[in-house]
Write a protein that holds these residues in place. Structure first.
Motif, PDB file in Angstrom:
ATOM      1  N   LYS A  58     -81.772 -35.842 -41.884  1.00 40.39           N
ATOM      2  CA  LYS A  58     -80.362 -35.487 -41.995  1.00 40.39           C
ATOM      3  C   LYS A  58     -79.701 -35.499 -40.628  1.00 40.39           C
ATOM      4  O   LYS A  58     -80.275 -35.068 -39.636  1.00 40.39           O
ATOM      5  N   TRP A  59     -78.469 -35.992 -40.574  1.00 33.62           N
ATOM      6  CA  TRP A  59     -77.728 -35.975 -39.315  1.00 33.62           C
ATOM      7  C   TRP A  59     -77.042 -34.634 -39.126  1.00 33.62           C
ATOM      8  O   TRP A  59     -77.077 -34.044 -38.065  1.00 33.62           O
ATOM      9  N   ASN A  60     -76.410 -34.139 -40.162  1.00 29.22           N
ATOM     10  CA  ASN A  60     -75.661 -32.885 -40.074  1.00 29.22           C
ATOM     11  C   ASN A  60     -76.573 -31.708 -40.401  1.00 29.22           C
ATOM     12  O   ASN A  60     -76.465 -31.071 -41.442  1.00 29.22           O
ATOM     13  N   ILE A  61     -77.506 -31.448 -39.506  1.00 23.99           N
ATOM     14  CA  ILE A  61     -78.486 -30.390 -39.728  1.00 23.99           C
ATOM     15  C   ILE A  61     -77.839 -29.018 -39.570  1.00 23.99           C
ATOM     16  O   ILE A  61     -77.128 -28.765 -38.607  1.00 23.99           O
ATOM     17  N   GLU A  62     -78.087 -28.148 -40.534  1.00 29.83           N
ATOM     18  CA  GLU A  62     -77.635 -26.768 -40.414  1.00 29.83           C
ATOM     19  C   GLU A  62     -78.724 -26.000 -39.670  1.00 29.83           C
ATOM     20  O   GLU A  62     -79.732 -25.615 -40.243  1.00 29.83           O
ATOM     21  N   SER A  63     -78.512 -25.784 -38.394  1.00 31.71           N
ATOM     22  CA  SER A  63     -79.543 -25.173 -37.566  1.00 31.71           C
ATOM     23  C   SER A  63     -79.003 -23.919 -36.893  1.00 31.71           C
ATOM     24  O   SER A  63     -77.791 -23.739 -36.771  1.00 31.71           O
ATOM     25  N   PRO A  64     -79.896 -23.051 -36.452  1.00 32.38           N
ATOM     26  CA  PRO A  64     -79.469 -21.793 -35.829  1.00 32.38           C
ATOM     27  C   PRO A  64     -78.613 -22.016 -34.589  1.00 32.38           C
ATOM     28  O   PRO A  64     -78.770 -23.001 -33.866  1.00 32.38           O
ATOM     29  N   VAL A  71     -55.418 -50.294 -25.458  1.00 35.38           N
ATOM     30  CA  VAL A  71     -56.662 -50.953 -25.870  1.00 35.38           C
ATOM     31  C   VAL A  71     -57.786 -49.943 -26.105  1.00 35.38           C
ATOM     32  O   VAL A  71     -57.962 -48.997 -25.326  1.00 35.38           O
ATOM     33  N   ILE A  72     -58.539 -50.167 -27.169  1.00 35.33           N
ATOM     34  CA  ILE A  72     -59.752 -49.389 -27.430  1.00 35.33           C
ATOM     35  C   ILE A  72     -60.934 -50.180 -26.869  1.00 35.33           C
ATOM     36  O   ILE A  72     -61.200 -51.302 -27.306  1.00 35.33           O
ATOM     37  N   TYR A  73     -61.609 -49.613 -25.887  1.00 34.84           N
ATOM     38  CA  TYR A  73     -62.797 -50.248 -25.315  1.00 34.84           C
ATOM     39  C   TYR A  73     -64.023 -49.724 -26.050  1.00 34.84           C
ATOM     40  O   TYR A  73     -64.195 -48.507 -26.207  1.00 34.84           O
ATOM     41  N   VAL A  74     -64.877 -50.634 -26.519  1.00 34.28           N
ATOM     42  CA  VAL A  74     -66.047 -50.261 -27.318  1.00 34.28           C
ATOM     43  C   VAL A  74     -67.307 -50.797 -26.653  1.00 34.28           C
ATOM     44  O   VAL A  74     -67.437 -52.009 -26.438  1.00 34.28           O
ATOM     45  N   ALA A  75     -68.226 -49.909 -26.302  1.00 26.52           N
ATOM     46  CA  ALA A  75     -69.493 -50.330 -25.695  1.00 26.52           C
ATOM     47  C   ALA A  75     -70.534 -49.245 -25.919  1.00 26.52           C
ATOM     48  O   ALA A  75     -70.230 -48.057 -25.816  1.00 26.52           O
ATOM     49  N   PHE A  76     -71.766 -49.683 -26.206  1.00 30.58           N
ATOM     50  CA  PHE A  76     -72.841 -48.745 -26.516  1.00 30.58           C
ATOM     51  C   PHE A  76     -74.023 -48.866 -25.562  1.00 30.58           C
ATOM     52  O   PHE A  76     -75.148 -48.525 -25.913  1.00 30.58           O
ATOM     53  N   GLY A  77     -73.765 -49.334 -24.351  1.00 31.87           N
ATOM     54  CA  GLY A  77     -74.831 -49.414 -23.366  1.00 31.87           C
ATOM     55  C   GLY A  77     -75.793 -50.551 -23.643  1.00 31.87           C
ATOM     56  O   GLY A  77     -75.624 -51.338 -24.575  1.00 31.87           O
ATOM     57  N   SER A  78     -76.833 -50.620 -22.833  1.00 32.45           N
ATOM     58  CA  SER A  78     -77.784 -51.727 -22.936  1.00 32.45           C
ATOM     59  C   SER A  78     -78.946 -51.436 -23.876  1.00 32.45           C
ATOM     60  O   SER A  78     -79.671 -52.353 -24.266  1.00 32.45           O
ATOM     61  N   LEU A  79     -79.134 -50.178 -24.271  1.00 36.59           N
ATOM     62  CA  LEU A  79     -80.286 -49.822 -25.101  1.00 36.59           C
ATOM     63  C   LEU A  79     -79.910 -49.457 -26.534  1.00 36.59           C
ATOM     64  O   LEU A  79     -80.637 -49.789 -27.470  1.00 36.59           O
ATOM     65  N   ALA A  80     -78.805 -48.750 -26.714  1.00 30.17           N
ATOM     66  CA  ALA A  80     -78.411 -48.313 -28.055  1.00 30.17           C
ATOM     67  C   ALA A  80     -77.992 -49.512 -28.903  1.00 30.17           C
ATOM     68  O   ALA A  80     -77.209 -50.352 -28.462  1.00 30.17           O
ATOM     69  N   LYS A  81     -78.529 -49.596 -30.105  1.00 31.17           N
ATOM     70  CA  LYS A  81     -78.205 -50.684 -31.023  1.00 31.17           C
ATOM     71  C   LYS A  81     -77.732 -50.100 -32.354  1.00 31.17           C
ATOM     72  O   LYS A  81     -78.422 -49.287 -32.969  1.00 31.17           O
ATOM     73  N   LEU A  82     -76.548 -50.521 -32.801  1.00 31.38           N
ATOM     74  CA  LEU A  82     -76.022 -50.052 -34.073  1.00 31.38           C
ATOM     75  C   LEU A  82     -76.672 -50.803 -35.231  1.00 31.38           C
ATOM     76  O   LEU A  82     -76.982 -51.992 -35.123  1.00 31.38           O
ATOM     77  N   LYS A  83     -76.846 -50.102 -36.348  1.00 38.77           N
ATOM     78  CA  LYS A  83     -77.296 -50.760 -37.566  1.00 38.77           C
ATOM     79  C   LYS A  83     -76.171 -51.653 -38.079  1.00 38.77           C
ATOM     80  O   LYS A  83     -74.993 -51.421 -37.802  1.00 38.77           O
ATOM     81  N   ASP A 116     -74.658 -37.665 -43.747  1.00 35.56           N
ATOM     82  CA  ASP A 116     -75.937 -36.987 -43.542  1.00 35.56           C
ATOM     83  C   ASP A 116     -77.028 -37.918 -43.025  1.00 35.56           C
ATOM     84  O   ASP A 116     -77.949 -37.489 -42.331  1.00 35.56           O
ATOM     85  N   ASP A 117     -76.937 -39.207 -43.363  1.00 32.21           N
ATOM     86  CA  ASP A 117     -77.963 -40.145 -42.907  1.00 32.21           C
ATOM     87  C   ASP A 117     -77.649 -40.721 -41.526  1.00 32.21           C
ATOM     88  O   ASP A 117     -78.370 -41.586 -41.022  1.00 32.21           O
ATOM     89  N   GLY A 118     -76.572 -40.242 -40.898  1.00 30.69           N
ATOM     90  CA  GLY A 118     -76.219 -40.702 -39.561  1.00 30.69           C
ATOM     91  C   GLY A 118     -75.232 -41.847 -39.540  1.00 30.69           C
ATOM     92  O   GLY A 118     -74.719 -42.204 -38.477  1.00 30.69           O
ATOM     93  N   SER A 119     -74.948 -42.436 -40.687  1.00 26.56           N
ATOM     94  CA  SER A 119     -73.990 -43.540 -40.738  1.00 26.56           C
ATOM     95  C   SER A 119     -72.566 -42.997 -40.667  1.00 26.56           C
ATOM     96  O   SER A 119     -72.343 -41.781 -40.727  1.00 26.56           O
ATOM     97  N   PHE A 120     -71.611 -43.884 -40.511  1.00 25.96           N
ATOM     98  CA  PHE A 120     -70.213 -43.465 -40.508  1.00 25.96           C
ATOM     99  C   PHE A 120     -69.389 -44.498 -41.264  1.00 25.96           C
ATOM    100  O   PHE A 120     -69.838 -45.620 -41.515  1.00 25.96           O
ATOM    101  N   THR A 121     -68.198 -44.119 -41.641  1.00 26.09           N
ATOM    102  CA  THR A 121     -67.360 -44.965 -42.473  1.00 26.09           C
ATOM    103  C   THR A 121     -66.202 -45.563 -41.685  1.00 26.09           C
ATOM    104  O   THR A 121     -65.878 -45.108 -40.585  1.00 26.09           O
ATOM    105  N   LYS A 122     -65.596 -46.563 -42.274  1.00 28.07           N
ATOM    106  CA  LYS A 122     -64.386 -47.158 -41.710  1.00 28.07           C
ATOM    107  C   LYS A 122     -63.319 -46.089 -41.496  1.00 28.07           C
ATOM    108  O   LYS A 122     -62.656 -46.043 -40.455  1.00 28.07           O
ATOM    109  N   GLU A 123     -63.181 -45.200 -42.477  1.00 29.47           N
ATOM    110  CA  GLU A 123     -62.151 -44.161 -42.408  1.00 29.47           C
ATOM    111  C   GLU A 123     -62.402 -43.182 -41.258  1.00 29.47           C
ATOM    112  O   GLU A 123     -61.465 -42.754 -40.581  1.00 29.47           O
ATOM    113  N   SER A 124     -63.675 -42.823 -41.033  1.00 34.68           N
ATOM    114  CA  SER A 124     -63.977 -41.871 -39.958  1.00 34.68           C
ATOM    115  C   SER A 124     -63.715 -42.490 -38.587  1.00 34.68           C
ATOM    116  O   SER A 124     -63.281 -41.801 -37.654  1.00 34.68           O
TER     117      SER A 124
END
Length: 338
Positions: free
Chosen positions: A36-42, A144-156, A276-284
């Motif tokens: 789960k991405w949205n973990i309910e933790s202490p 302008v919206i600049y979009v970059a995720f570094g050299s290691l992070a890879k999006l699904k 919850d699975d870590g993904s995100f939507t177009k709307e978000s």
């Protein structure tokens, strides 16, 4: 970085001991929600100098499947055992950004000093990436919206699709740094059939994609209004240096805590809401971009931090700390130096 001039055990051949240091690592939360991405933790509100946070804000590998024999966990534990022995702990940050943390750690006996940001304060012209810089020069200021995720992070691929559609829905121009393998994956997914992902982006009349960009120069360009980032620490520092608000989309490691700091504590950005699975939507994606582009308070805050950084690295705390460390090295190897 932790530094000690002498080895503490006979079998160590190095005269210096170094280890990377960025964050305090917490014990894991065995909550049964590993996927789960949205973990309910202490809530953690008892660590000296640290603002209230949740265990879920810490690196996922430590809270999902903690195992003392795990190679990553052993590396972290060994690194922090070295920190305890260090005479100097040098951090790529600056005192004014995290003063409570520095004060608390020093009171606990840790010789920690901020010497960052460790980068040039002024951008330099560079022939590489000239196409994207030329494109930026044709856009309106702060649009302008600049979009970059570094050299290691890879999006699904699914997240790439949501991000592309969210950028399209925003109606704003965007510069997107995408690795070549990610473009190939999008072409193979059928998302942009029949002409491929590059042509689909071009057909929008909004975006420019490239496999590499000179990030400091891009962030320093007057046309850039926001930065969609994975929140790696170097990217965070660069964004603060250039006063560009952040749309946080962390992928793992320290990025989750960095994103929370950006959005909730420094209030110089927003975080894309995740499923919850870590993904995100177009709307978000669209919602986060819209929110940050109209957030004048965030722009004022990050502009102030940019000035604080300049002061810190010229004649302020970071300048003083690195000067003090260099003087220490001279004293170590040449006692006559003063």
């Amino acid at each position: 970085m932790a530094f000690s001039p002498d080895s503490s055990t006979p079998d160590e051949t190095s005269t210096s001991r170094f280890c990377d240091h960025r964050h305090v690592v917490m014990a894991p939360f065995a909550g049964g929600t590993a996927n789960k991405w949205n973990i309910e933790s202490p809530l953690i509100d008892f660590i000296p100098g640290l603002s209230s946070c949740h265990i879920a804000d810490f690196p996922r590998k430590l809270i999902e499947s903690y195992n003392a024999s795990d190679e990553f966990v052993r590396f972290i534990l060994k690194a922090f055992s070295c920190v305890k022995k260090a005479d100097w702990i040098l951090v790529n940050s600056f005192y004014e950004l995290e003063s409570r943390v520095y004060d608390a750690m020093q009171m606990l006996g840790y010789p920690i000093y901020g010497i960052g940001p460790l980068m040039k304060m002024e951008s330099e012209s560079n022939s590489l990436g000239s196409e994207c810089l030329d494109w930026l020069s044709q856009q309106k200021p702060a649009s302008v919206i600049y979009v970059a995720f570094g050299s290691l992070a890879k999006l699904k691929t699914k997240d790439m699709e949501s991000l592309a559609l969210g950028l399209q829905a925003s109606g704003l121009p965007f510069l997107w740094v995408i690795p070549l393998e990610s473009i190939s994956a999008m072409n193979n997914s059928g998302f942009a059939s029949p002409n491929g992902f590059r042509d689909w982006i071009a057909s929008l009349g909004l975006g420019f994609i490239t496999s590499w960009a000179p990030q400091r120069e891009v962030l320093g360009h007057s046309a850039v209004g926001a930065f969609v980032s994975h929140c790696g620490w170097n990217s965070v520092m660069e964004s603060l240096c250039e006063a560009v608000p952040i749309v946080a989309c962390p992928q793992g490691a320290d990025q989750i805590g960095n994103a929370r700091t950006i959005a909730e504590h420094l209030k110089v950005g927003v975080e894309i809401k995740r499923e919850d699975d870590g993904s995100f939507t177009k709307e978000s994606v669209q919602r986060a971009i819209k929110e940050i582009m109209k957030n004048e308070e965030a722009r004022k805050r990050i502009a102030h931090l940019k000035q604080v950084i300049r002061d810190s690295t010229t004649w302020g705390s970071s300048y003083f700390n690195i000067t003090k460390f260099i003087d220490y090295l001279f004293q170590l190897h040449c006692p006559c130096h003063s």
